[in-house]
Enzyme design. Structure first.
Site, PDB file in Angstrom:
ATOM      1  N   PHE A 265      -6.505 -25.124  85.886  1.00  0.00           N
ATOM      2  CA  PHE A 265      -7.054 -23.999  85.140  1.00  0.00           C
ATOM      3  C   PHE A 265      -8.347 -24.385  84.432  1.00  0.00           C
ATOM      4  O   PHE A 265      -8.471 -25.475  83.871  1.00  0.00           O
ATOM      5  CB  PHE A 265      -5.995 -23.534  84.141  1.00  0.00           C
ATOM      6  CG  PHE A 265      -6.320 -22.283  83.392  1.00  0.00           C
ATOM      7  CD1 PHE A 265      -6.828 -21.168  84.037  1.00  0.00           C
ATOM      8  CD2 PHE A 265      -6.084 -22.200  82.022  1.00  0.00           C
ATOM      9  CE1 PHE A 265      -7.109 -20.002  83.354  1.00  0.00           C
ATOM     10  CE2 PHE A 265      -6.355 -21.046  81.322  1.00  0.00           C
ATOM     11  CZ  PHE A 265      -6.871 -19.940  81.994  1.00  0.00           C
ATOM     12  N   SER A 342      -1.910 -29.559  87.523  1.00  0.00           N
ATOM     13  CA  SER A 342      -1.597 -28.289  86.880  1.00  0.00           C
ATOM     14  C   SER A 342      -1.482 -27.163  87.910  1.00  0.00           C
ATOM     15  O   SER A 342      -0.644 -27.232  88.808  1.00  0.00           O
ATOM     16  CB  SER A 342      -2.646 -27.980  85.817  1.00  0.00           C
ATOM     17  OG  SER A 342      -2.263 -26.895  85.011  1.00  0.00           O
ATOM     18  N   ASP A 365       1.638 -33.137  86.797  1.00  0.00           N
ATOM     19  CA  ASP A 365       2.100 -32.209  85.772  1.00  0.00           C
ATOM     20  C   ASP A 365       1.893 -30.756  86.202  1.00  0.00           C
ATOM     21  O   ASP A 365       1.073 -30.027  85.623  1.00  0.00           O
ATOM     22  CB  ASP A 365       1.389 -32.462  84.441  1.00  0.00           C
ATOM     23  CG  ASP A 365       2.247 -32.025  83.245  1.00  0.00           C
ATOM     24  OD1 ASP A 365       3.476 -32.162  83.332  1.00  0.00           O
ATOM     25  OD2 ASP A 365       1.693 -31.554  82.241  1.00  0.00           O
ATOM     26  N   ASP A 381       7.585 -27.190  95.767  1.00  0.00           N
ATOM     27  CA  ASP A 381       8.982 -27.588  95.929  1.00  0.00           C
ATOM     28  C   ASP A 381       9.078 -28.597  97.080  1.00  0.00           C
ATOM     29  O   ASP A 381       8.112 -28.782  97.830  1.00  0.00           O
ATOM     30  CB  ASP A 381       9.873 -26.369  96.172  1.00  0.00           C
ATOM     31  CG  ASP A 381       9.788 -25.871  97.599  1.00  0.00           C
ATOM     32  OD1 ASP A 381      10.689 -26.173  98.388  1.00  0.00           O
ATOM     33  OD2 ASP A 381       8.797 -25.192  97.935  1.00  0.00           O
ATOM     34  N   HIS A 452      -0.920 -33.052  78.813  1.00  0.00           N
ATOM     35  CA  HIS A 452      -1.076 -32.462  80.147  1.00  0.00           C
ATOM     36  C   HIS A 452      -1.995 -33.312  81.021  1.00  0.00           C
ATOM     37  O   HIS A 452      -1.789 -33.428  82.235  1.00  0.00           O
ATOM     38  CB  HIS A 452      -1.628 -31.049  79.982  1.00  0.00           C
ATOM     39  CG  HIS A 452      -1.501 -30.188  81.199  1.00  0.00           C
ATOM     40  ND1 HIS A 452      -0.390 -30.190  82.017  1.00  0.00           N
ATOM     41  CD2 HIS A 452      -2.354 -29.262  81.746  1.00  0.00           C
ATOM     42  CE1 HIS A 452      -0.558 -29.324  83.005  1.00  0.00           C
ATOM     43  NE2 HIS A 452      -1.741 -28.753  82.859  1.00  0.00           N
TER      44      HIS A 452
END
Length: 654
Positions: A265, A342, A365, A381, A452
């Site tokens: 982001f 992220s 993360d 996943d 983060h």
């Protein structure tokens, strides 16, 4: 006959209504109280104007139905209904006697007789009009591909398809039903060669995703791919899917492994950490490193919901690039390693689910908001690659502790450094971060998202560090901190970071959780040691309170400082064993001996703790040292000798 009776009843009701209306013209809205209570009966059909209107129409409609279909030929005529006044006059003093239920049921039409007169379902279906422009099943897949502009060579799984479509598959012959579902349900926007995307559940309207946006068009995001090799580690060259000339002019070699790295982001593909990580990888391996930029044209910017949606189409574009490289160079999907931070972690997940057999995805993360707790198709996943390894560094709940990263395990190997929530070195003030990072932007960035960003630092440090960043399977972090989980012989250990591919689990094994500790500053890797101190026994031994200290003498003769094993005094009981956990920045290797020191804890206000005529002492049996990284166990014996407080003593290997 019934139609005639219905018509006569209707006309009588209308005449009476006109008469009543003329008698009650003084009512403002055309209604008189006498209408509802004093209407005369009309041959048994109605007692009020409203009853006449409804009953007349109902009788007429029923007669038409009988003539047309004959469904209700034997249906009894509605009984004559008394007025409310008549009912009240006939009521006895007590409650009215209800009719017997069996008598009522006998007078009702039989349900079976009614059902027999209904048309068969097949006859009804035959009379339904055919759906327009709907192809036969054999041509349906081709129809779907053309209409949705979906390229099956690029994508093995079409994104944005609700999972209930797959539930329509009953047998291999019924597979066309899924394609029908995908055509009719959940498709909002399609892009040439990239598939279709939706905001239908579970992509929105769920607790985890209350609202969602469609991804922006690819020509607005303008994803860029910057290739770096050992020949161009700093500058690099740009590649584009389908551009054979640019690929031929570049240093991309298909026989080398290929790494893709992308940001999250409010960042872009040219931030310092991506450049530094690319160069660090090239120092370790001769490979192709491609930085993915989807933020320079606003794709990763505010609002967060829009950036989240854009990850889907960016992942599709990354998959398109991989398919192009595989087609042009002949390399295999297993040679590709995708790294994302992220939102970039989930972006790489979307790319991976389109490339069967993709080698590896590393999630640094992975972002929590809009992803944690969602269906696997929405987040990164284990099905997205042959190996999915995750570093969790900011797993606190977003709404209570502003944790930006996921805590739930989401890979084959899930690493939780320092417990995965709070990282050492992230408790400094803004000024300190600005000084350490050399600027307001970088300093402010780390101040806001220090935990983060630690996942990036850990992965970067793991690439060329001689310290292995070994992590240990354990039930939870508290048990790990107690020193119980350094034995790798049971569940097996794994290295966190770049070299995690050496510890790929068996097929079907996922969500393996590993713990380790790190330092506050780079180099962040630490070595883990389990210390077991066993006290001896003697008739003069007694329980005392104290602190324990330990120093190590290496094979080269280097003597370390004394490490305090306990922050608070403990009760030292003869014959007991005490387990401690040490994390050191250096590898001690094989040890010649250990030096033991203990301090007696006494209180000036408690005379019972005073030793006046002698110095306090404890008896020692042995000290065991286990190195987690090497799994080397060493035992140092004291042979049940006593140790006087505040006097250093050496124990040799036995």
């Amino acid at each position: 006959m019934m139609i005639r009776e219905a018509q006569i009843g209707l006309w009588v009701c209308l005449v009476l209504s006109v008469q009543v209306y003329s008698d009650g013209q003084t009512q403002e809205h055309g209604y008189s109280p006498s209408k509802q209570t004093t209407m005369k009966e009309n041959d048994g059909f109605c007692s009020t104007e409203e009853d006449c209107e409804v009953g007349g129409e109902g009788q007429k409609g029923e007669s038409e139905t009988q003539e047309q279909s004959g469904f209700f030929e034997n249906f009894p005529k509605p009984p004559k209904l008394p007025t409310a006044a008549e009912i009240l006059q006939k009521l006895p003093d007590g409650p009215p006697k209800l009719p017997d239920l069996s008598e009522v049921m006998d007078k009702l039409p039989r349900a079976a007789d009614m059902l027999k007169k209904l048309p068969k379902a097949r006859e009804v279906i035959k009379k339904l009009p055919k759906l327009p422009d709907f192809p036969d099943p054999p041509d349906l897949k081709k129809f779907i591909t053309n209409k949705l502009k979906y390229n099956p060579d690029v994508s093995a799984i079409q994104p944005g398809i609700p999972p209930f479509c797959d539930g329509l598959i009953l047998s291999p012959e019924d597979s066309f039903l899924r394609e029908v579902c995908r055509k009719l349900v959940g498709v909002d926007v399609c892009y040439d060669g990239l598939g279709c995307f939706t905001t239908d559940p579970p992509w929105s309207l769920t607790l985890e995703r209350p609202i969602a946006s469609l991804p922006r068009p690819p020509d607005e995001i303008q994803v860029q791919f910057l290739l770096r090799t050992r020949n161009t580690p700093s500058t690099g060259v740009f590649l584009r899917a389908g551009d054979r000339a640019a690929l031929a002019a570049s240093d991309f070699i298909g026989s080398r492994p290929t790494k893709f790295i992308t940001h999250g982001f409010i960042e872009n593909g040219f931030v310092d950490w991506i450049t530094d990580m690319s160069q660090e990888i090239l120092r370790a391996d001769d490979c192709n490193v491609i930085a993915v930029d989807w933020g320079s044209n606003g794709g990763s910017m505010f609002p967060y919901t829009q950036a989240t949606a854009n990850t889907q189409i960016v992942g599709a574009i990354v998959a398109q690039m991989i398919a192009f490289l595989m087609q042009e160079t002949g390399n295999s999907a297993s040679s590709y390693h995708l790294i994302g931070h992220s939102l970039g972690s989930h972006t790489m997940g979307y790319a991976g689910m389109r490339i069967p057999g993709l080698g590896r995805i590393t999630g640094l993360d992975p972002a929590e908001p809009y992803f944690q707790g969602t269906a696997p198709m929405i987040r990164l996943d284990p099905t997205d690659a042959e190996l999915v390894d995750i570093i969790h560094s900011d797993g606190g709940f977003f709404f209570t502790s502003l944790g930006y990263g996921m805590y739930d395990p989401t890979g084959h190997l899930d690493f939780y450094p320092n417990g995965g929530i709070e990282m050492p070195g992230c408790d400094e003030g803004l000024t300190t971060y600005i000084d350490m990072n050399g600027g307001v932007y970088e300093g402010g960035r780390e101040y806001v998202a220090c935990n983060h960003l630690k996942a990036i630092s850990y992965f970067h440090d793991s690439i060329n560090s001689i310290c292995p960043m070994m992590a240990y399977p354990c039930r939870d972090y508290d048990r790990f901190e107690d020193g119980h989980c350094l034995d790798c012989s049971q569940g097996g250990c794994a290295q966190m970071g770049y070299h995690a591919d050496k510890y790929k689990p068996a097929p079907g094994v996922t969500n393996l959780k590993y713990y380790l500790d790190t330092a506050a500053r780079s180099p962040t890797c630490l070595y883990h040691y389990q210390i077991m101190i066993t006290l001896g026994t003697d008739r003069d031994a007694e329980e005392v309170d104290g602190f324990l200290h330990l120093s190590f003498v290496t094979q080269t003769g280097t003597v370390t400082e004394y490490y305090k094993l306990t922050e608070d005094p403990i009760k030292l009981q003869p014959g007991n064993s005490y387990l401690y956990f040490l994390k050191l920045p250096t590898n001690l290797g094989n040890l010649q001996r250990v030096r033991f020191l203990w301090d007696y804890d006494w209180s000036i206000v408690n005379p019972g703790t005073w030793f006046i005529f002698s110095r306090p002492k404890i008896w020692m049996d042995q000290i065991q040292v286990m190195a987690g990284e090497s799994q080397n166990r060493m035992t140092f014996c004291a042979f049940n000798n006593y140790f006087v407080e505040d006097v250093s003593s050496d124990l040799r290997v036995c």
